[in-house]
Design an enzyme around this catalytic site. Structure first.
Site: not given
Length: 406
Positions: A100, A127, A185, A200
């Site tokens: 992206k 996206v 994460e 996005k």
């Protein structure tokens, strides 16, 4: 037979490998010819992999191999992904990506290079992960002028907000839970600060408007300041809080885009989208509102969208599909100062004070868990700058959450 190269053997790249290996017969039928993986580019050691002969750390070998018809870029980041993709397109190879950041930054240039070389640059997975959205906007909704795009574009933040709303967890506890489950994460900034959703919505609004939307110019606010009390207050007023990527496109193809936490009415379809699921609503002038829903991330959902683009590339090896938008136009973005809106506000001031400043406000009073008297109210709709000035005039503000426009 068409041979492909996979750049990067991380989560998505390994998923592409698995799908092509496991579904080879079906994929070949849909593509019209057999698809074979010839190279996998990765700097790590995969000598113990069952097909270790596929691995290389030399991109030049891929670039100079005329048998490679499609390059699949799943490396992430801008560099060297940009250089590898650009070189591949210039060499007459189709390119497919899930990246992206690359599409949002260099999309117009790479699409132009693809067209000039009669190949394709496809990016469905950039996206919505496994949710089809790029192709529907470009093809299925092509008869429409797209007026608005509204989306829950990040599964991590949606999971966190769902846990806060449904389980009563604090932001920190919900984030820790998301990290333990592998949804977030270790460094979750790209998700929780809204950067992922920003890129996005930049891609979607660029595609819909036909003009590059610079993600650096999109007002972006994450969910790190959203508290459990904010979630409860919104719930008491009939709203759920979601991180929303939003774009309005006018008749001159000018765009206002934003990413921020928004209060979504509970009757709205996006309010029921929970956990790691994503949803994107597209409003066309003929079709009205349509919604695309599913898992927006994950190894196999994202890889499935990548492989679908590989199949599409193979079916159009000598024909560009002409997906384009123009490069950055400094005048194509509408200023936030021209936008109308309303807010759910928590304040320590009493009802009389609120109504003396905003007689049209919808007010609810009650005690929070600390037994500190607070007032929750919904502002009228108006220019955001004017409404924020009135909110500041009320004073004692604890928080404010923007309400999703109708």
């Amino acid at each position: 037979m068409v041979k492909i190269a996979i750049l990067g053997f991380g989560t998505v790249g390994s998923g592409v490998y698995e799908i092509i290996k496991n579904n080879a017969v079906n994929i070949s039928k849909k593509a019209g010819q057999e698809i074979e993986i010839k190279y996998i580019l990765d700097i790590r050691d995969f000598s113990s992999h069952p097909e270790s002969h596929l691995f290389t750390n030399d991109f030049t070998k891929i670039l100079k191999d005329d048998e490679v018809g499609v390059v699949v870029e799943t490396m992430g980041g801008l560099h060297p992904a940009y250089e590898f993709t650009k070189s591949s397109l210039e060499a007459g190879k189709n390119a497919v990506t899930s990246n992206k950041e690359l599409v949002a930054t260099y999309g117009p240039e790479l699409l132009e290079i693809a067209y000039d070389n009669n190949v394709n640059y496809l990016f469905e997975a950039s996206v919505g992960g496994g949710i089809p959205i790029i192709r529907p906007i470009h093809q299925c909704l092509a008869a429409n002028n797209i007026k608005r795009i509204t989306g829950i574009l990040n599964g991590t933040t949606n999971y966190i907000l769902t846990q806060m709303f449904r389980e009563g967890k604090s932001f920190d506890d919900a984030l820790s839970d998301a990290q333990e489950k592998g949804y977030a994460e270790r460094n979750p900034a790209a998700d929780v600060e809204g950067f992922d959703a920003c890129r996005k919505i930049a891609i979607l609004s660029s595609l819909a408007s036909g003009r590059q939307v610079d993600y650096n110019k999109i007002p972006t606010e994450g969910i790190t300041k959203v508290t459990l009390e904010d979630v409860k207050a919104a719930g008491s007023m009939g709203y759920s809080i979601k991180l929303i990527g939003y774009a309005d496109i006018n008749e001159n193809s000018e765009v206002f885009a934003r990413v921020s936490p928004m209060a979504v009415p509970n009757y709205h379809m996006l309010a029921s989208v929970e956990d790691v699921f994503n949803a994107i609503m597209v409003r066309g002038d003929s079709v009205s509102d349509v919604m695309f829903y599913g898992k927006g991330a994950g190894k196999l959902p994202t890889a499935s969208a990548v492989v679908a683009d590989v199949i599409d590339s193979v079916k159009h090896l000598q024909k560009s599909k002409r997906i384009m938008w123009n490069d950055t136009d400094p005048d194509n973005m509408i200023s936030r100062h021209c936008i109308e809106g309303s807010f759910i506000v928590r304040t320590l001031k009493d009802t009389d004070t609120v109504l003396s400043v905003m007689p049209d406000a919808v007010v609810r009073t009650g005690d929070n868990e600390q037994n500190t008297e607070e007032t929750v109210f919904i502002t009228p709709v108006g220019l955001e700058d004017d409404i924020e000035a009135l909110v500041n005039e009320v004073g004692g503000i604890i928080s404010r959450i923007r309400i999703l426009p109708e």
